[in-house]
Motif scaffolding. Structure first.
Motif, PDB file in Angstrom:
ATOM      1  N   PRO A 139     -12.951  10.869   0.215  1.00 56.96           N
ATOM      2  CA  PRO A 139     -13.458   9.822  -0.676  1.00 56.96           C
ATOM      3  C   PRO A 139     -13.190  10.171  -2.157  1.00 56.96           C
ATOM      4  CG  PRO A 139     -15.193  10.636   0.826  1.00 56.96           C
ATOM      5  CD  PRO A 139     -14.013  11.514   0.988  1.00 56.96           C
ATOM      6  N   PRO A 140     -13.234   9.156  -3.002  1.00 59.22           N
ATOM      7  CA  PRO A 140     -12.975   9.402  -4.435  1.00 59.22           C
ATOM      8  C   PRO A 140     -13.889  10.497  -4.991  1.00 59.22           C
ATOM      9  CG  PRO A 140     -13.097   7.048  -3.989  1.00 59.22           C
ATOM     10  CD  PRO A 140     -13.515   7.747  -2.731  1.00 59.22           C
ATOM     11  N   ARG A 141     -13.317  11.314  -5.849  1.00 56.94           N
ATOM     12  CA  ARG A 141     -14.000  12.415  -6.542  1.00 56.94           C
ATOM     13  C   ARG A 141     -14.574  13.466  -5.576  1.00 56.94           C
ATOM     14  NH1 ARG A 141     -14.796   7.787  -8.788  1.00 56.94           N
ATOM     15  NH2 ARG A 141     -16.871   7.336  -8.024  1.00 56.94           N
ATOM     16  N   SER A 142     -14.044  13.523  -4.344  1.00 59.82           N
ATOM     17  CA  SER A 142     -14.526  14.496  -3.361  1.00 59.82           C
ATOM     18  C   SER A 142     -13.748  15.805  -3.419  1.00 59.82           C
ATOM     19  CB  SER A 142     -14.397  13.925  -1.942  1.00 59.82           C
ATOM     20  OG  SER A 142     -13.022  13.768  -1.602  1.00 59.82           O
ATOM     21  N   GLY A 143     -12.554  15.752  -4.022  1.00 59.86           N
ATOM     22  CA  GLY A 143     -11.704  16.928  -4.054  1.00 59.86           C
ATOM     23  C   GLY A 143     -10.866  17.091  -2.785  1.00 59.86           C
ATOM     24  N   ARG A 144     -11.105  16.274  -1.781  1.00 59.46           N
ATOM     25  CA  ARG A 144     -10.332  16.343  -0.530  1.00 59.46           C
ATOM     26  C   ARG A 144      -9.142  15.407  -0.613  1.00 59.46           C
ATOM     27  NH1 ARG A 144     -15.388  15.682   3.420  1.00 59.46           N
ATOM     28  NH2 ARG A 144     -15.518  13.891   2.051  1.00 59.46           N
ATOM     29  N   ARG A 145      -7.973  15.964  -0.351  1.00 60.13           N
ATOM     30  CA  ARG A 145      -6.753  15.165  -0.372  1.00 60.13           C
ATOM     31  C   ARG A 145      -6.197  15.101   1.043  1.00 60.13           C
ATOM     32  NH1 ARG A 145      -5.629  13.629  -5.187  1.00 60.13           N
ATOM     33  NH2 ARG A 145      -3.503  12.989  -4.802  1.00 60.13           N
ATOM     34  N   ALA A 146      -5.650  13.962   1.377  1.00 60.71           N
ATOM     35  CA  ALA A 146      -5.043  13.777   2.691  1.00 60.71           C
ATOM     36  C   ALA A 146      -3.848  12.837   2.561  1.00 60.71           C
ATOM     37  CB  ALA A 146      -6.063  13.205   3.670  1.00 60.71           C
ATOM     38  N   ARG A 147      -2.992  12.849   3.569  1.00 58.79           N
ATOM     39  CA  ARG A 147      -1.840  11.948   3.608  1.00 58.79           C
ATOM     40  C   ARG A 147      -2.188  10.764   4.502  1.00 58.79           C
ATOM     41  NH1 ARG A 147       2.139  13.241   0.891  1.00 58.79           N
ATOM     42  NH2 ARG A 147       3.695  12.013   1.963  1.00 58.79           N
ATOM     43  N   TYR A 148      -1.774   9.577   4.052  1.00 60.17           N
ATOM     44  CA  TYR A 148      -2.026   8.348   4.774  1.00 60.17           C
ATOM     45  C   TYR A 148      -0.727   7.542   4.825  1.00 60.17           C
ATOM     46  CZ  TYR A 148      -6.890   9.481   3.778  1.00 60.17           C
ATOM     47  OH  TYR A 148      -8.101  10.120   3.697  1.00 60.17           O
ATOM     48  N   PRO A 149      -0.566   6.686   5.844  1.00 57.67           N
ATOM     49  CA  PRO A 149       0.620   5.827   5.881  1.00 57.67           C
ATOM     50  C   PRO A 149       0.529   4.749   4.799  1.00 57.67           C
ATOM     51  CG  PRO A 149      -0.851   5.261   7.682  1.00 57.67           C
ATOM     52  CD  PRO A 149      -1.437   6.488   6.997  1.00 57.67           C
ATOM     53  N   GLU A 150       1.684   4.421   4.199  1.00 53.24           N
ATOM     54  CA  GLU A 150       1.699   3.333   3.209  1.00 53.24           C
ATOM     55  C   GLU A 150       1.261   2.021   3.853  1.00 53.24           C
ATOM     56  OE1 GLU A 150       4.878   2.885   0.375  1.00 53.24           O
ATOM     57  OE2 GLU A 150       5.647   4.852   0.939  1.00 53.24           O
ATOM     58  N   VAL A 151       1.734   1.790   5.062  1.00 51.41           N
ATOM     59  CA  VAL A 151       1.262   0.686   5.890  1.00 51.41           C
ATOM     60  C   VAL A 151       0.994   1.278   7.264  1.00 51.41           C
ATOM     61  CG1 VAL A 151       2.509  -1.097   4.594  1.00 51.41           C
ATOM     62  CG2 VAL A 151       3.570  -0.086   6.591  1.00 51.41           C
ATOM     63  N   ASP A 152       0.036   0.706   7.991  1.00 50.49           N
ATOM     64  CA  ASP A 152      -0.274   1.288   9.295  1.00 50.49           C
ATOM     65  C   ASP A 152       0.173   0.424  10.466  1.00 50.49           C
ATOM     66  OD1 ASP A 152      -2.281  -0.677   9.274  1.00 50.49           O
ATOM     67  OD2 ASP A 152      -3.836   0.768   8.723  1.00 50.49           O
ATOM     68  N   ARG A 153       0.641  -0.769  10.183  1.00 48.48           N
ATOM     69  CA  ARG A 153       1.246  -1.610  11.210  1.00 48.48           C
ATOM     70  C   ARG A 153       1.952  -2.778  10.521  1.00 48.48           C
ATOM     71  NH1 ARG A 153      -4.215  -2.387  11.297  1.00 48.48           N
ATOM     72  NH2 ARG A 153      -5.046  -4.502  11.365  1.00 48.48           N
ATOM     73  N   ALA A 154       2.915  -3.334  11.211  1.00 51.61           N
ATOM     74  CA  ALA A 154       3.632  -4.516  10.726  1.00 51.61           C
ATOM     75  C   ALA A 154       3.864  -5.407  11.926  1.00 51.61           C
ATOM     76  CB  ALA A 154       4.950  -4.123  10.078  1.00 51.61           C
ATOM     77  N   GLU A 155       3.748  -6.703  11.697  1.00 48.77           N
ATOM     78  CA  GLU A 155       3.895  -7.615  12.833  1.00 48.77           C
ATOM     79  C   GLU A 155       4.292  -9.007  12.369  1.00 48.77           C
ATOM     80  OE1 GLU A 155      -0.636  -9.074  13.676  1.00 48.77           O
ATOM     81  OE2 GLU A 155      -0.191  -6.975  14.141  1.00 48.77           O
ATOM     82  N   TRP A 156       4.857  -9.744  13.322  1.00 50.36           N
ATOM     83  CA  TRP A 156       5.125 -11.154  13.098  1.00 50.36           C
ATOM     84  C   TRP A 156       3.811 -11.902  13.210  1.00 50.36           C
ATOM     85  CZ3 TRP A 156       9.516 -12.669  11.157  1.00 50.36           C
ATOM     86  CH2 TRP A 156      10.679 -11.935  11.390  1.00 50.36           C
ATOM     87  N   THR A 157       3.581 -12.817  12.295  1.00 52.22           N
ATOM     88  CA  THR A 157       2.375 -13.633  12.325  1.00 52.22           C
ATOM     89  C   THR A 157       2.726 -15.034  11.835  1.00 52.22           C
ATOM     90  OG1 THR A 157       0.039 -13.690  11.679  1.00 52.22           O
ATOM     91  CG2 THR A 157       1.588 -13.001   9.994  1.00 52.22           C
ATOM     92  N   SER A 158       1.978 -16.002  12.273  1.00 51.81           N
ATOM     93  CA  SER A 158       2.254 -17.372  11.839  1.00 51.81           C
ATOM     94  C   SER A 158       2.021 -17.483  10.331  1.00 51.81           C
ATOM     95  CB  SER A 158       1.343 -18.362  12.573  1.00 51.81           C
ATOM     96  OG  SER A 158       0.010 -18.228  12.119  1.00 51.81           O
ATOM     97  N   MET A 159       2.672 -18.452   9.727  1.00 51.53           N
ATOM     98  CA  MET A 159       2.466 -18.667   8.289  1.00 51.53           C
ATOM     99  C   MET A 159       1.019 -19.046   8.032  1.00 51.53           C
ATOM    100  SD  MET A 159       5.855 -19.338   6.366  1.00 51.53           S
ATOM    101  CE  MET A 159       5.506 -20.826   5.572  1.00 51.53           C
TER     102      MET A 159
END
Length: 169
Positions: free
Chosen positions: A121-141
Motif C-alpha cells: 500500500p502507499p507509503r508502506s515501503g513495500r514494493r512489488a511488481r504488477y502486470p500493466e494489464v491483467d487481462r484483455a478481451e473482446w467485448t461489445s461496444m
C-alpha cells in the motif's frame, strides 16, 4: 507541455449471416483491464485501449501505439491497415492518439503482460511488481462504454461514426 499516449483499438464486425440488425451494438472491441492492486476488484471504468506514453518529437504515434501494444499484451498486433481515429483529450489534459484496425481473426489469448513496480500500500515501503494489464478481451461496444475509463469513451463514438461512414461507401 501535455502528456501524449498512443493506442490501438482493434474492432471486429459481426458475421454477415447474423440475424440481428443492429451492427453497432454487436461490433466488438479489444480492451484491456488495468493491472495492479488499485484496479483488481473494479470493472466499470477500469479498462483501457492498449496504449502508452510517447514523445511526439522522437517517435511517430502509430509506431508508439504498436510498441505499447506489444509491451502491454506481449503479442504482435494484426498487420492492419491502421487508420487514425483521432486524438482524444482527457480532463487532465493528457492527449491520446487512437488508431483502429479490423481485428477479425485476432485471438485474445497467449498474452504475456508487461509489468511495472509499485509501492503498495502507499507509503508502506513495500514494493512489488504488477502486470500493466491483467487481462484483455473482446467485448461489445455497448459493454465497453461502461468498462473503459471515461476519457477513452469518445473513441467508441468516433469508431461507430467511422464504421457507419465506411458502410455507406
Amino acid at each position: 507541455m501535455p502528456i501524449w499516449s498512443a493506442g490501438l483499438l482493434l474492432y471486429r464486425l459481426p458475421v454477415a449471416n447474423d440475424a440481428a440488425n443492429d451492427t453497432a451494438s454487436r461490433t466488438e472491441v479489444l480492451i484491456a483491464h488495468m493491472g495492479g492492486p488499485f484496479w483488481a476488484s473494479k470493472d466499470d471504468a477500469a479498462w483501457s485501449i492498449p496504449k502508452g506514453e510517447f514523445d511526439p518529437e522522437g517517435e511517430r504515434a502509430l509506431e508508439a501505439a504498436h510498441r505499447e501494444f506489444v509491451e502491454e499484451l506481449g503479442v504482435q498486433p494484426p498487420d492492419g491497415p491502421y487508420a487514425e481515429l483521432g486524438t482524444f483529450v482527457y480532463s487532465s489534459g493528457k492527449k491520446v492518439v487512437v488508431f483502429i484496425a479490423d481485428g477479425a481473426g485476432f485471438e485474445a489469448s497467449g498474452f504475456a503482460f508487461g509489468e511495472f513496480e509499485l509501492e503498495w500500500p502507499p507509503r508502506s515501503g513495500r514494493r512489488a511488481r504488477y502486470p500493466e494489464v491483467d487481462r484483455a478481451e473482446w467485448t461489445s461496444m455497448d459493454a465497453a462504454r461502461s468498462r473503459l475509463v471515461k476519457g477513452q469513451r469518445p473513441a467508441l463514438d468516433a469508431l461507430e461514426k467511422h464504421l457507419a461512414e465506411a458502410a455507406q461507401l
